[in-house]
Enzyme design. Structure first.
Site, PDB file in Angstrom:
ATOM      1  N   THR A 193     -11.188  -0.926   7.314  1.00 43.45           N
ATOM      2  CA  THR A 193     -11.909  -0.184   6.211  1.00 43.45           C
ATOM      3  C   THR A 193     -10.878   0.196   5.095  1.00 43.45           C
ATOM      4  OG1 THR A 193     -13.431   0.822   7.943  1.00 43.45           O
ATOM      5  CG2 THR A 193     -13.336   1.932   5.772  1.00 43.45           C
ATOM      6  N   HIS A 194     -10.763  -0.693   4.079  1.00 45.99           N
ATOM      7  CA  HIS A 194     -10.174  -0.435   3.092  1.00 45.99           C
ATOM      8  C   HIS A 194     -10.497   0.372   1.807  1.00 45.99           C
ATOM      9  CE1 HIS A 194      -7.356  -2.219  -0.005  1.00 45.99           C
ATOM     10  NE2 HIS A 194      -6.336  -1.869   0.819  1.00 45.99           N
ATOM     11  N   SER A 195     -11.766   0.855   1.983  1.00 50.18           N
ATOM     12  CA  SER A 195     -12.422   1.457   0.919  1.00 50.18           C
ATOM     13  C   SER A 195     -11.475   2.939   0.728  1.00 50.18           C
ATOM     14  CB  SER A 195     -13.966   1.741   1.276  1.00 50.18           C
ATOM     15  OG  SER A 195     -14.580   0.301   1.590  1.00 50.18           O
ATOM     16  N   GLU A 237       0.823  -1.215  -0.052  1.00 50.95           N
ATOM     17  CA  GLU A 237       0.255  -0.066   0.032  1.00 50.95           C
ATOM     18  C   GLU A 237       0.764   1.430  -0.036  1.00 50.95           C
ATOM     19  OE1 GLU A 237      -2.959   0.030  -0.346  1.00 50.95           O
ATOM     20  OE2 GLU A 237      -3.713  -1.956  -0.182  1.00 50.95           O
ATOM     21  N   GLU A 285     -14.684  -3.200   1.908  1.00 53.60           N
ATOM     22  CA  GLU A 285     -14.605  -2.750   0.343  1.00 53.60           C
ATOM     23  C   GLU A 285     -15.536  -2.247  -0.473  1.00 53.60           C
ATOM     24  OE1 GLU A 285     -11.178  -2.865  -0.388  1.00 53.60           O
ATOM     25  OE2 GLU A 285     -10.297  -4.735   0.817  1.00 53.60           O
TER      26      GLU A 285
END
Length: 1051
Positions: A797-799, A19, A986
């Site tokens: 929370t990867h959104s 990331e 996601e």
């Protein structure tokens, strides 16, 4: 005196493979902060009876416990759709560490399609019977314990136990025959008769261990109470004996005593056609011709199965047939009497099986490929990804500093791999769904691959790239290479700029062994205390100063490392003392953050701080030492750090090659890629020319697709947020941040907006490696007046989503942004990502509901257009894949094109295999690890997998389905990884504009036609031509951007 010596920039940009982290993870060592005897007793007293396994997951902070009690155990994992195959058929369906499909754990999507509903309901009826039995047994607990002891004693005497678990399994299986898939059902014939390729070492050692068990090695001491992990909470790990060797892939890894690089053990990098093949062009990983020889076919006897069984591993050892027969003869003889009658019934139903010629049903093959951990497992697949990165440095067309960059990325990825993954290999096992397996052959294969990769990395840098650097007038010097005048000036530099930072720490009765920071470079000095005694002293090389120092007097780009300067001036630290020896060492700690009790914590922020503190006392997993280190000091370090010889890497070269990123910052443009300046999206160019135009009016005209880094992040995403801050009609801004850069303009804009607008920010505190930075940003935003939340308990929370609420003539309107990449201006220049702006009304309603779900207590379970993980994303993807398979079966055109970073979710892999068999053309662009195996005859002939590596990191997630001529296209924040689909929030958004759909298809076609891409072979290796024959896909995108979006962004 010191004006001729100039340090390189000290801010080291760390390019994380996942990331884009920007800081080295820090920690410190507390080798003597625990009581060894107490720790050993804690480990020794771990219960050996395992009723459930706590499963660790990569980059996750929650763990799931898989129960193995009651009647549910016999059904194991279930594949998707209409091929429901239980564990009882003989395929041991082992999960990766982050994967669990246990029915009892409610792992299924609550919004899954109803295709399995009837089966699951019937299965619940069967499992309820087991639960009732379990409750009844609890009331007579003492009686149950007595019967267990009796059964155990009878088993030891060689007598048949009255309660036979395999017999009970057969009885329960018989009762559930009507609800299982009748085409592929078979009966378990005892534990050891069902030997599959995933059960590398069947645990006879677990059963036959006498009172003289192999004691735990000292590398485990001090682990259980350090708080870094709970791996030992419920299990007794089965350690690999130091003498255990198996001739598997890369079994010729350099011995642990050999300094690296060892050219004699370097692999052949080219095949006969001049192609790179990783990890080895000489030996395949899997024997494709014998992939399924270990599957037990119904009707075949155990002897036939054993005699016909041949491991799919190249060079793997056979399990002695006598051991298998002896360990299972009792259970098999008792179970066969109960199974023979059932076999007659089942054989009539299983007409797809041919017992005469032992044909294996396609469904079993798919389950074996998609469900077994070796086809293709996470560790090995990820290491092969590192190999591909490293071999990019062999490209003769690359500038030398770009080759150095690929070596630095590989070294950094290896550091992170050891920090997160090596501990489980060190303990000698990899956790599975129900119990532990001492999978010696697989573990040895991964360990050998890791050592070989380290050897290849140093061989490339020391023997190939260093001479090439010198040929380009970039010299890395030793202190002995300097003239006396240069040494004198360098000593002055050391006394003025380095000496005040030095802190020698001696080890004696009054000074315990010092704490060691994770990934820190240290100097080991042995001093003569008196005639009979010596003293060990540790000196840490400061991490806040540059690793490389310029010496301008000799050449504009002659450099010397900081450790060389310190080693040459140790006499200033120890005046009037004899220095016996001096050498370097570097340590690596387990650094994977795991949150325990997250659901019970009052303050997640404080819990994160506590867990980060525990990292300082995490176990050591690797020790790198210079070749000059004496055996006396090395043995002392191994004892103090509780490491074995297999965890020591003796290096003949600079330690910590990840610091080579500093060389990439040299002002030598002719030794780098030609600079690329992002362009402004064509639709946003004229905003400044017309007063009535703004970014919101542009978005109202239709979806705006942005392809980073070819288009500018600042002129699109940052401009969108800044316009919202300045626009008086904007009432609210909502955004979810997973990672951002340390000097983020986005954070400053949000703080400014909080003074006169409603600003809600979700900051994920559990972003691996960025926990501390995100904690600081969360506090800063709170102080500015923003409404800050940390996400959902138990989920990351990867959104990457943002919403701007604007007041217009017709009421409030939502303007939305979705992205596959982070809101990080630094990585946006080197990461290839897709973003989309929209003001669609249905998407706006979905976005409002999603933010309410993330920040409040909304119980919404469905959305109009958005696909959300872990709610409905995976089930929808499976349905889309199955739709393509149905079209193919009808003779219609069917295709799936997908771009992602990783693929390991077993249900998606299963669905892709099924679609390939149906005739769907599947093209996958998977940058990182990939679990699917393409090109297997009859199974994956229609699947192609490639990997794109280049100057930009391919980070996009694009999914396209032909859909009978009406294409469906999506961009998403999630890869097809289990962790993304089940334990992260996601977002996958549909792209509806026909022109944008064509653009996405065009992007994927450019990828698929890239002649410089890595092509995945059917045995898991990758192939690439060694000399590029045309422009790569990234160069093509740059040329297309110049034509379509001619205006360059300028600050």
């Amino acid at each position: 005196m010191t004006n001729l010596i100039k340090p390189i920039m000290s801010d080291r940009i760390i390019e994380n493979k996942n990331e884009g982290k920007e800081e080295h993870p820090e920690g410190s060592n507390g080798a003597d902060s625990f009581n060894k005897k107490e720790e050993y007793e804690n480990i020794k007293n771990v219960p050996s009876s395992i009723s459930g396994t706590t499963e660790e997951s990569d980059d996750e902070h929650t763990s799931t416990t898989s129960s193995s009690s009651g009647g549910n155990q016999i059904f194991g994992h279930l594949p998707i759709q209409n091929n429901l195959i239980p564990d009882a058929i003989g395929i041991k369906d082992y999960e990766d560490e982050e994967d669990t499909w246990s029915i009892g754990e409610d792992e299924e999507d609550t919004t899954e399609s109803d295709s399995n509903t009837q089966f699951e309901n019937d299965l619940k009826d069967t499992s309820n019977t087991g639960e009732k039995k379990s409750k009844k047994n609890k009331k007579s607990k003492k009686k149950k314990k007595g019967s267990k002891k009796s059964a155990m004693s009878q088993g030891k005497d060689g007598k048949v136990p009255t309660t036979n678990p395999p017999q009970q399994m057969a009885n329960e299986l018989k009762s559930s025959v009507g609800i299982m898939d009748k085409h592929i059902l078979t009966i378990s014939q005892g534990e050891n008769n069902l030997f599959s390729p995933t059960e590398f070492v069947k645990s006879n050692s677990l059963k036959n261990q006498g009172p003289n068990k192999t004691p735990l090695s000292h590398s485990l001491l001090g682990f259980s109470n350090l708080g870094a992990s709970n791996l030992l909470a419920c299990q007794t790990p089965q350690l690999i004996p130091p003498s255990a060797t198996t001739p598997l892939l890369n079994s010729n890894a350099p011995p642990v005593t050999n300094p690296l690089p060892d050219v004699a053990f370097c692999h052949k990098i080219l095949d006969d056609q001049g192609n790179f093949i990783v990890p080895s062009s000489e030996s395949p990983i899997l024997d494709i011709d014998n992939l399924f020889n270990d599957i037990v076919i119904p009707g075949a006897t155990s002897d036939q199965s054993s005699s016909n069984s041949k491991s799919s591993f190249i060079g793997s050892k056979e399990i002695p047939k006598s051991n298998v027969n002896n360990s299972s003869s009792t259970s098999s003889s008792n179970l066969n009497a109960n199974i023979n009658n059932n076999n007659n019934i089942l054989n009539n139903q299983n007409q797809s099986f041919s017992n005469n010629n032992n044909e294996i049903p396609t469904e079993l093959k798919i389950l074996q490929l998609s469900g077994s951990r070796i086809y293709f497992n996470r560790e090995l697949s990820e290491l092969i990804y590192f190999y591909r990165i490293l071999y990019e440095a062999y490209n003769p067309n690359l500038p030398i500093l770009e080759k150095i960059r690929f070596v630095a990325i590989t070294a950094q990825n290896l550091d992170m791999y050891f920090c997160k993954r090596a501990l489980k290999l060190r303990l000698g096992y990899i956790s599975t769904r129900k119990l532990l397996k001492p999978e010696e052959r697989y573990i040895n294969m991964v360990l050998n691959t890791t050592r070989n990769l380290t050897n290849e990395t140093y061989n490339l840098f020391v023997n190939h790239l260093s001479p090439e650097l010198s040929a380009n007038n970039v010299f890395i010097l030793k202190h002995d290479d300097l003239m006396d005048s240069e040494k004198f000036q360098l000593r002055g530099f050391f006394l003025q700029h380095v000496f005040p930072l030095m802190t020698p720490l001696v080890v004696d009765a009054g000074h315990p062994f010092p704490n060691l920071s994770n990934l820190s470079l240290n100097i080991a000095v042995l001093l003569q205390h008196d005639e009979d005694h010596n003293r060990f002293v540790r000196i840490k090389v400061p991490q806040r100063i540059p690793r490389f120092v310029h010496i301008k007097q000799r050449s504009p780009y002659s450099m010397i490392t900081m450790e060389e300067i310190i080693l040459a001036n140790l006499d200033t630290l120890f005046p009037n003392t004899k220095i016996i020896s001096k050498s370097l060492f570097r340590v690596t700690r387990h650094n994977d953050l795991k949150l325990s009790g997250e659901d019970q914590a009052n303050d997640l922020l404080e819990l994160i701080k506590t867990e980060l503190h525990k990292r300082k006392f995490a176990p050591m997993v690797r020790l790198e030492v210079s070749q000059s280190m004496s055996s006396e000091i090395l043995d002392m370090l191994k004892a103090q750090l509780h490491l074995d010889s297999s965890e020591v890497f003796i290096i003949n070269g600079p330690l910590g090659l990840s610091d080579l990123f500093e060389l990439c910052k040299l002002n030598l443009p002719h030794l780098k890629f030609e600079p690329w300046t992002p362009h402004i999206p064509r639709r946003l160019v004229n905003i400044a020319k017309f007063q009535n135009e703004d970014i919101f009016s542009v978005i109202r005209k239709g979806e705006l697709l942005v392809n980073l880094p070819y288009l500018s992040f600042n002129s699109s995403v940052q401009f969108f947020i800044e316009s919202a801050v300045k626009d008086p009609k904007v009432l609210a801004i909502k955004i979810a941040i997973y990672r951002t850069n340390s000097n983020s303009q986005l954070i400053r804009s949000l703080c400014e907006a909080a003074t006169h607008k409603e600003v809600s920010v979700l900051v994920d505190l559990k972003a691996s490696g960025d926990e501390e930075q995100n904690t600081k940003f969360a506090r800063l935003l709170e102080q500015a007046g923003c409404h800050v939340s940390y996400g959902l308990v138990g989920l990351k929370t990867h959104s990457k989503i943002a919403m701007v609420v604007r007041e217009e003539e017709n009421g409030l309107r939502e303007y939305l942004h979705y992205s596959t990449g982070n809101y990080n201006a630094s990585t946006a220049d080197i990461y290839a990502d897709m973003g989309m702006f929209s003001c669609d009304q249905d998407l706006g309603e979905d976005m409002c509901n999603l933010f309410n779900y993330l920040t409040g207590y909304s119980r919404i379970t469905s959305f109009k257009k958005l696909l959300i993980a872990p709610m409905n994303m995976r089930s929808t993807l499976i349905q889309l894949i199955d739709n393509e398979a149905n079209f193919a079966k009808q003779g219609k055109e069917a295709s799936i094109y997908a771009v992602m970073n990783g693929l390991d979710d077993k249900r998606l892999v299963n669905a892709l295999y099924q679609a390939s068999i149906a005739g769907v053309k599947i093209k996958l662009v998977v940058r990182g690890r990939c679990r699917i195996l393409p090109g297997i005859p009859g199974l994956s002939d229609n699947i192609t997998v490639i990997s794109i590596l280049g100057r930009f990191l391919e980070h996009s997630r694009i999914y396209c389905f032909h859909n009978n001529g009406q294409p469906k296209a999506y961009i998403a924040s999630a890869d097809w990884l289990h962790r993304n689909l089940k334990r992260r929030v996601e977002v996958m958004v549909p792209v509806e504009d026909p022109e944008n759909i064509k653009e996405l298809y065009s992007i994927i076609n450019v990828y698929c036609n890239d002649t410089n891409a890595w092509e995945m072979l059917s045995d898991g290796r990758y192939k690439k031509i060694s000399i590029p024959i045309s422009e790569d896909s990234q160069m093509t995108f740059m040329k297309q951007t110049i034509q379509k979006h001619p205006v360059i962004w300028s600050k």
